[in-house]
Design an enzyme around this catalytic site. Structure first.
Site, PDB file in Angstrom:
ATOM      1  N   HIS A  86       0.847  -1.197   0.000  1.00 47.05           N
ATOM      2  CA  HIS A  86       0.000   0.000   0.000  1.00 47.05           C
ATOM      3  C   HIS A  86       0.881   1.245   0.000  1.00 47.05           C
ATOM      4  CE1 HIS A  86       0.359   1.050   4.380  1.00 47.05           C
ATOM      5  NE2 HIS A  86       0.481  -0.257   4.545  1.00 47.05           N
ATOM      6  N   ASP A  88      -0.550   4.384   0.711  1.00 49.53           N
ATOM      7  CA  ASP A  88      -1.082   5.421   1.602  1.00 49.53           C
ATOM      8  C   ASP A  88      -0.407   5.337   2.959  1.00 49.53           C
ATOM      9  OD1 ASP A  88      -2.487   2.955   2.115  1.00 49.53           O
ATOM     10  OD2 ASP A  88      -4.001   4.075   3.224  1.00 49.53           O
ATOM     11  N   GLU A 153      -5.212   1.256   2.659  1.00 46.15           N
ATOM     12  CA  GLU A 153      -4.967   0.307   3.749  1.00 46.15           C
ATOM     13  C   GLU A 153      -5.069   0.970   5.109  1.00 46.15           C
ATOM     14  OE1 GLU A 153      -2.931  -2.191   6.681  1.00 46.15           O
ATOM     15  OE2 GLU A 153      -2.408  -0.148   6.089  1.00 46.15           O
ATOM     16  N   GLU A 154      -4.575   2.207   5.214  1.00 47.86           N
ATOM     17  CA  GLU A 154      -4.561   2.881   6.511  1.00 47.86           C
ATOM     18  C   GLU A 154      -5.939   3.374   6.946  1.00 47.86           C
ATOM     19  OE1 GLU A 154      -2.193   2.470   8.291  1.00 47.86           O
ATOM     20  OE2 GLU A 154      -0.276   2.566   7.248  1.00 47.86           O
TER      21      GLU A 154
END
Length: 458
Positions: A86, A88, A153-154
């Site tokens: 990811h 982010d 993802e975050e």
């Protein structure tokens, strides 16, 4: 292999400069003002994949931020690896605690400091550079490779499962490879074969129709904060055991072999206690600290609020109180069932004079891999090649919901090869990534990709 590693050494400064450029992009998925930065990071990775020799590199739109895709499919009949990562990152608050600005990457003491350095831009970047080196040196890859690098993802990967279901054929692979976990220590690489799942909820408790004067009403009406504390106290026994009926029913117990292996790991309870500034450790009886962290479920109170919060005194009986709760779940447990059990428990134990609203929030399933699978055993050999010691097999207390998504969607093993360390401050100020692990991580991955066809044909 020697020529590939020599190429990596010769281009190290170039690779670090490219990583710095990626880390300079404030791709914070939780803050809407960074939407364009998210896209800039995605575009950067698309170009990086193209430059590395991957075809069909593109941004694939989702209901949220785009997924970066790229492929090299020049080996018909050979295994296909899907690499997940990811781009982010977490917000950077509190900003004043950063020694250098979070999006101005700085190298000091053989660490690269920046938000996203360890979670997960740095480890994801390793895969691109390792595969690029193999392509440049040999003109081809030993296996087929696809990339799936997401931008949410975050914030819980809210749109990824639907996206993968829609594009399942395009992302089909023989195994999934992820570098978003941690190593046990700088000198003890580890392969994570199990992750805890997650179930989150909020409890809103209400009593009267407004806050009340404690002199005029005190002693005659229920206090919402008192009621909430009473209710929350029913969730645990004094020894830390969760008292929600049925909470442990589906837990898959550790095997004697796993417990024996965990007992060999270099963990010291006293050092662990001191490092956290605790007078004593606490947890479910009958299990060691590592077993509690990796293989036992929890129910945690993450926040409680209600009543007057300001300076001084306000003589009030609050009519509302709230609690945020999360559970870390282990293999065998279903987050929806766990939330059902908690909701039933809450209704059964709601104090007299109070009403409760139960709000379901994020959830994710736990994951357990067959660590005797050849693709996972090869990972241990790859770490041995780069680090000089064989990796140990561990579980991890955290949750990566997408791992179970991949497992359920493709019914293939997910190999978790992390290069980050637990003390690298991901999600906190001064996040950093070890350049020793940057170098050794590249060597590990090159060995893994080069030997994967043989391992899977074994």
């Amino acid at each position: 292999m020697d020529a590939i590693e020599r190429r990596l050494r010769d281009r190290r400064e170039e690779h670090l400069a490219q990583l710095k450029s990626l880390l300079s992009i404030p791709s914070i998925s939780a803050l809407s003002e960074h939407k364009q930065d998210i896209r800039r990071a995605a575009e950067f990775l698309k170009e990086a994949l193209t430059d590395a020799g991957f075809q069909n590199a593109q941004l694939m739109e989702t209901a949220g931020h785009p997924v970066v895709y790229g492929e090299w499919l020049g080996k018909p009949g050979k295994p296909t690896v899907l690499v997940y990562g990811h781009y982010d990152v977490q917000p950077v608050d509190p900003l004043h605690l950063w020694q250098t600005p979070p999006f101005e990457p700085d190298i000091r003491d053989n660490q690269i400091y920046a938000r996203g350095a360890s979670d997960d831009k740095g480890p994801t970047f390793l895969h691109i550079k390792a595969l690029e080196a193999i392509l440049q040196e040999q003109g081809e890859l030993p296996v087929n490779v696809k990339f799936c690098i997401e931008g949410e993802e975050e914030v819980g990967s809210a749109h990824l499962e639907a996206f993968l279901n829609e594009h399942q054929a395009q992302f089909q692979a023989d195994l999934v490879l992820i570098s978003d976990t941690t190593m046990l220590s700088p000198v003890k690489p580890s392969i994570c074969y199990g992750l805890r799942g997650l179930a989150a909820c909020q409890i809103d408790l209400k009593t009267a129709n407004s806050d009340l004067h404690s002199g005029l009403y005190g002693g005659a009406v229920p206090n919402a904060v008192h009621a909430l504390v009473e209710l929350l106290d029913t969730l645990h026994a004094p020894d830390g055991t969760v008292t929600v009926e049925g909470f442990y029913d589906d837990v898959i117990e550790l095997s004697p072999e796993e417990r024996a292996e965990y007992a060999k790991l270099p963990h010291d309870d006293e050092s662990y206690r001191k490092s956290l500034g605790l007078p004593a450790l606490h947890g479910e009886p009958g299990y060691t600290t590592l077993e509690r962290l990796w293989a036992r479920p929890t129910l945690e109170l993450n926040g409680i609020y209600g009543g007057f919060q300001g300076e001084g005194t306000k003589t009030v009986i609050p009519n509302e109180a709230h609690a945020k709760v999360t559970c870390r779940l282990v293999p065998g447990q279903d987050p929806n069932k766990i939330l059902d059990l908690i909701e039933t428990h809450i209704k059964k134990h709601t104090p007299v004079g109070a009403t409760v609203t139960f709000i379901r929030q994020d959830g994710g399933y736990p994951y357990l891999a067959p660590y005797d699978h050849p693709a996972i055993q090869l990972a241990a050999d790859a770490y041995t090649h780069a680090y000089g010691v064989k990796a140990v097999f561990t579980r991890m207390g955290g949750s990566i919901p997408v791992v179970e998504t991949f497992s359920q969607l493709f019914h293939k093993p997910v190999v978790l090869m992390g290069f980050s360390l637990g003390d690298e401050n991901f999600h906190a100020p001064n996040e950093h990534f070890s350049l020793t692990n940057f170098d050794k991580g590249l060597r590990t991955l090159c060995y893994y990709y080069l030997n994967l066809p043989t391992a899977l044909n074994a």
